[in-house]
Design an enzyme around this catalytic site. Structure first.
Site, PDB file in Angstrom:
ATOM      1  N   ASP A   1     -10.801   2.882  -3.227  1.00 24.98           N
ATOM      2  CA  ASP A   1     -11.204   1.570  -2.716  1.00 24.98           C
ATOM      3  C   ASP A   1     -12.635   1.212  -3.116  1.00 24.98           C
ATOM      4  O   ASP A   1     -13.533   2.053  -3.055  1.00 24.98           O
ATOM      5  CB  ASP A   1     -11.157   1.559  -1.178  1.00 24.98           C
ATOM      6  CG  ASP A   1      -9.746   1.704  -0.649  1.00 24.98           C
ATOM      7  OD1 ASP A   1      -8.798   1.786  -1.446  1.00 24.98           O
ATOM      8  OD2 ASP A   1      -9.610   1.746   0.591  1.00 24.98           O
TER       9      ASP A   1
ATOM     10  N   ASP B   1       0.834  -1.202   0.000  1.00 24.60           N
ATOM     11  CA  ASP B   1       0.000   0.000   0.000  1.00 24.60           C
ATOM     12  C   ASP B   1       0.871   1.255   0.000  1.00 24.60           C
ATOM     13  O   ASP B   1       2.097   1.163   0.162  1.00 24.60           O
ATOM     14  CB  ASP B   1      -0.927  -0.049   1.234  1.00 24.60           C
ATOM     15  CG  ASP B   1      -2.254   0.642   0.990  1.00 24.60           C
ATOM     16  OD1 ASP B   1      -2.316   1.514   0.102  1.00 24.60           O
ATOM     17  OD2 ASP B   1      -3.235   0.333   1.692  1.00 24.60           O
TER      18      ASP B   1
HETATM   19  C1  GLA Z   1      -6.058   1.355   1.542  1.00 24.77           C
HETATM   20  C2  GLA Z   1      -6.158   0.343   0.395  1.00 24.77           C
HETATM   21  C3  GLA Z   1      -7.215  -0.674   0.730  1.00 24.77           C
HETATM   22  C4  GLA Z   1      -6.880  -1.379   2.039  1.00 24.77           C
HETATM   23  C5  GLA Z   1      -6.709  -0.356   3.144  1.00 24.77           C
HETATM   24  C6  GLA Z   1      -6.163  -0.973   4.415  1.00 24.77           C
HETATM   25  O1  GLA Z   1      -7.200   2.128   1.654  1.00 24.77           O
HETATM   26  O2  GLA Z   1      -6.438   0.995  -0.807  1.00 24.77           O
HETATM   27  O3  GLA Z   1      -7.340  -1.628  -0.309  1.00 24.77           O
HETATM   28  O4  GLA Z   1      -5.714  -2.130   1.860  1.00 24.77           O
HETATM   29  O5  GLA Z   1      -5.798   0.688   2.765  1.00 24.77           O
HETATM   30  O6  GLA Z   1      -5.951  -0.059   5.431  1.00 24.77           O
END
Ligand code: GLA
Length: 426
Positions: free
Chosen positions: A236, A175
């Site tokens: 997301d 990430d």
């Molecule tokens: C980000 C990523 C998500 C997930 C969260 C976890 O938002 O884009 O897919 O992994 O972090 O905290």
């Protein structure tokens, strides 16, 4: 004489149309412009399960022992993936997302799993997952902290890569939170890619590099593809139609830059499949499955496989749709046209076949019919001189033989999709 002239004019017109489609093809359908990360992995989009959308950062195992992020959850999902047909249709990677870590590194600077929630540690979990014929994915972050505030990998890339390899991890989702500059972001993603390679273990490298670049710079996808096996571009996914639509809209708005770069070894990642949860209607689930197949997207489900209805299971395990997603030609599809609240998407497949999806975006009224002339599909080639068309979704049925000049009429439910496979007849 008159008829001959009319025929000639119409031939020239047809040729014109075909050339126009070919022109579109040239930039949407070229060979991937860049070399892929040379680790031999993800030759087709990764398939598996990832905990985030459904289980998020639930660390309260006292109150919610069945849905907290814990060893128990992953052991149970592994068992079901192996025994309920998921592995057999290709879902292979069982992936841990954020919130698996203890709040501190160990005395040697290594990441460690939360000892209460993962009493056996990640290595034992990996052994179990491997014993089921599956692979294990894990999560870390290029910056100082993960998005949920656990230890980040900045300054520890080599140690973390080695730790994951020692544990027997097979995929890393990396990430991009808490990274203080674009330079650190790019250097960090590259550093981790090389560090993973140096371990000698085959580890799929799943990045979010472009997502964190977009607000500041247009990402260099040629470079990203050299370091990552897939990469998130956009926000997301949530368990809602609005979220699915926004992902599709972003994809179509950017298809000229992101479609040509996808191919064996490197894929655009529109985020998890949320089929089998709470927010999508049956038709919307069909749309997600069909479009993720057209987009050559990693198929990482985030749902509770212990409690999933038969309809969602059958959709996620649909072999014909999975075959489109996993087609060995490895070319991502694109939106061909949008009119009257319908979208037509298409994807070239191996053996000169094509997948075509018609999406009805209208959220009022009932099923609407859409008619398309088959000459306009597959850059004028899909049904030239003729083709066999099979509808795969919402239900499988043979539609039969179509000549180049035929029209195809479909009925599409609101927010639903009709997915077709077109094959050469002669
Ligand atoms: C980000 C990523 C998500 C997930 C969260 C976890 O938002 O884009 O897919 O992994 O972090 O905290």
């Amino acid at each position: 004489m008159m008829t001959a002239t009319v025929k000639l004019v119409s031939r020239v017109r047809r040729l014109g149309c075909v050339l126009a489609f070919c022109f579109l093809a040239l930039f949407l359908w070229g060979l991937p412009g860049a070399r892929a990360l040379d680790n031999g992995l993800a030759m087709t989009p990764t398939m598996g399960w990832l905990h985030w959308e459904r289980f998020m950062c639930n660390v309260n195992c006292q109150e919610e022992p069945d849905s907290c992020v814990s060893e128990k959850l992953f052991l149970q999902i592994a068992e079901i993936m192996a025994s309920d047909g998921w592995k057999d249709v290709g879902y292979e990677y069982l992936c841990i997302d954020d919130c698996w870590m203890a709040p501190e590194r160990d005395s040697e600077g290594r990441l460690q799993a939360d000892p209460k929630r993962f009493p056996g540690g990640i290595r034992r979990l990996a052994n179990y997952v491997h014993s089921k014929g599956l692979k294990l994915g894990i999560y870390a972050d290029v910056g100082n902290k993960t998005c949920a505030g656990f230890p980040g990998s900045f300054g520890y890339y080599d140690i973390d890569a080695k730790t994951f390899a020692d544990w027997g991890v097979d995929l890393l989702k990396f990430d991009g939170c808490y990274c203080d500059s674009i330079k650190h972001l790019a250097d960090g993603y590259k550093h981790m890619s090389l560090a993973l390679n140096r371990t000698g273990r085959s580890i799929v490298y799943s990045c979010e590099w472009p997502l964190y670049m977009w607000p500041i710079f247009k990402p260099n996808y040629t470079e990203i593809r050299e370091y990552c096996n897939h990469w998130r571009n956009f926000a997301d996914v949530y368990d809602s139609w609005q979220s699915i639509r926004s992902i599709l809209d972003w994809t179509t708005s950017n298809q000229e830059s992101i479609v040509p770069v996808a191919g064996p070894g490197g894929w655009n990642d529109p985020d998890m499949l949320v089929i089998g949860n709470f927010g999508l209607s049956r038709d919307q689930q069909i749309t997600q499955m069909a479009l993720w197949a057209i987009m050559a997207a990693p198929l990482l489900m985030s749902n509770d496989l212990r409690h999933i209805c038969l309809e969602a299971k059958a959709l996620l395990q649909d072999k014909d749709v999975i075959a489109i997603n996993q087609d060995p030609l490895g070319k991502q599809g694109y939106r061909l046209r949008k009119e009257d609240n319908f979208e037509v998407w298409e994807r070239p497949l191996s053996n000169l076949a094509w997948a075509v999806a018609m999406v009805n975006l209208q959220e009022i009224g009932g099923p609407r019919s859409y008619t398309i002339s088959v000459t306009s599909l597959g850059q004028g080639l899909a049904c030239n001189p003729d083709c066999l068309i099979t509808q795969l979704l919402p239900v499988k049925r043979k539609l039969g033989f179509y000549e180049w000049t035929s029209s195809l009429k479909t009925q599409v439910n609101p927010t639903g999709t009709v997915l077709l496979r077109l094959e050469r007849a002669s």
